[in-house]
Design an enzyme around this catalytic site. Sequence first.
Site, short mmCIF file in Angstrom:
data_model
loop_
_atom_site.label_atom_id
_atom_site.label_comp_id
_atom_site.label_asym_id
_atom_site.label_seq_id
_atom_site.Cartn_x
_atom_site.Cartn_y
_atom_site.Cartn_z
N GLY A 1 22.31 12.28 -31.41
CA GLY A 1 21.89 12.86 -30.15
C GLY A 1 22.40 12.10 -28.95
N ALA A 2 22.60 10.78 -29.09
CA ALA A 2 23.10 9.98 -27.98
C ALA A 2 24.53 10.40 -27.62
CB ALA A 2 23.06 8.50 -28.35
N GLY B 1 0.81 -1.21 0.00
CA GLY B 1 0.00 0.00 0.00
C GLY B 1 0.85 1.26 0.00
N GLY B 2 0.38 2.26 0.77
CA GLY B 2 1.07 3.54 0.81
C GLY B 2 2.49 3.45 1.30
#
Length: 523
Positions: free
Chosen positions: A413-414, A176-177
Site C-alpha cells: 500500500g505504501a 491560550g487561544g
Amino acid sequence: MSRDLHTTAGKIEDLRARVEEAVHAGSARAVEKQHAKGKNTARERIEMLVDPDSFTEIDEFARHRSTQFGMENNRPYGDGVVIGTATVDGRPVALYSQDFTIMGGSLGEVHAEKIVKIAEFALKSGIPLIGINDSGGARIQEGVASLSGYGKIFRLNTRSSGVIPQISLILGPCAGGSAYSPALTDFTVMVNETSHMFITGPDVIKTVTGEEVGMEELGGARTHNVRTGNSHYLAENEADAIDYVKALLSYLPSNNMDRAPHLPPTELLEKKASDIALDTLIPDSPNQPYDMKVLIQALVDEAEFLEVHALYAPNIVVGFARIEGETIGIIANQPNQLAGTLDINSSEKAARFLRFCDAFNIPILTLVDVPGFLPGTEQEWDGIIRRGAKLLYAYAEASVPLVTLITRKAYGGAFIVMGSKYLGSDINFAWPSAEIAVMGAQGAVNILYRKEIAEAKDPIAARAELIDEYNESLANPYLAAERGTIDTVIEPNQSRAYITKAFRTLRTKRDTLPARKHGNIPL
C-alpha cells in the site's frame, strides 16, 4: 513644549510628536527587558525582515477603548501591535508584529481589529501575510471583546488558506487561544529557548492534573519542532528565523493565481559529477540505508534545498527547490530514518505539504524508497488507517504536475500512496534497483514457500534460492514497466535530465476536479 495647532507648521510638529510617541510607545525599561531576553522589539523585527525604507505603517495612532480596571489611564498608541505593508526582496507583503513592551502584547478589541484589517488587506491584494507573534494572550481586562477578536482572526486565517501564503513567526510567548492562529497558517517558525506556544500553561496543568512539566518541555520551540510538528523550522535566534522566512518567501507565489518566482536556469543537462555518483548511491545490501538528500541535491538547481519540518517525522523529507529556475516541492522517503517507512506523523507531514503545494500550483517531485507502513499496535490504535489515508487523499486530489522516481523499495500500500500512477501521477520513473511488489522478497518467500522451505534438505539454501527467484521474477521494475505502472526504467545518472524534461513538458498541464463544494479529507 507647547505647539501652535492653528498654523500648518504647528500641526506638522504635532504630527511628528505623535509619530514619535507611537514609535516609542513601549517604555525604555520594557525595551531593555526585551533585549535582555535576547528578543528584539516589534519594530526592530520588521526592520530585519523587510527591504530598507519599504515599510508603510497603518493604524499607528489606534488606541483601545476600554475603561475597566483603570485602563482609561493606560492608552498607548498602537495598542500593542504594529501593522503595515512592505517589500521583501522587492515583493509586496503584509505583516503584523506584536509588541510585548506594551501590555505584554496582549490582544484586546482594537489590537485584534488591526490584525484583521491588515489580514483583509493581504487577502484582497493577493500578497503574503506574515504574523510576528509575541503575546501573553487575551487581554483579561477586556473580557469577551478579546475572545471575539480571536474568532475574527481565525475565520480570516481560514478564508485566506490556499489563497495567499500565511507565515507565522513565534518570537516569544503565544499562549491560550492565540496559538490557534499560527496553527491555521501555512508555516510556523520558532526560536530555540525563547519561543513558547501552548493552550494551557504549566501552572494550570499542575492544578488540574497534578502533573509537573517545565515551560520548555511543554511548549518550547524544540518540542514543537520535534514532537508535536506544530513548528516547521527551529531557529537558533531571531535573525536565523527571519532569514528562513525570507528564503521561504523566495520559493512561493504571492497568491494562488500567480506564478512562483522564476530564476534564470544556471545549469545545462550534460552529465556532471553528482549525476555519475548516483550510479553508486544505492547499497548492494537491500537493508543498508543511504541518505535521500544526496539524491535531492543532485537533481535540483545549485544543489539548493530548503527543507521544511526537518526535525519532525524525519523518515520523510519535504521541502522546496528549483529545477530550471522553477519552484518545485519535494516529498521523499528517507531510508536512514526508520528505513523510510510511512507512519502516522510522516503521512500527515507529507499530506499537509503536498496540499500546500497543490493550492499554490507548485509541481511535486516524489522520491520513493518505502518498505511499507510502520507496523505495531501503537500505530494501529492511534489511527494509521484514517491518518495515513490523508496522504493518499492529498495525492489523489492534487492537480499540479506530479513526477515520481522509485529508487529502491516500493512495497504494498505504501507504493500506491507515494505518488503512484493509480493516484494520478503524470510521469513515473524507476531505477534498475527498484523493487516493486506487494512485499519484500524475504517476507513473501516465507509465506509463499513455507512448506517447501520446511521440507528442504537445506532450508537456508532453499530459502536464499527462492528469494533470488522472487526478486528476478517479481520484485523488479520491468513487470511494472510492462503494465505501464512505470513509464520507463532509467539509469541513475540520467535522473536529472529525465526529471527536468518531465517538468518542462508538464508546465502547461491542465487538470480539474469534479464540481463540488469541497471534499471530505479524513481528518
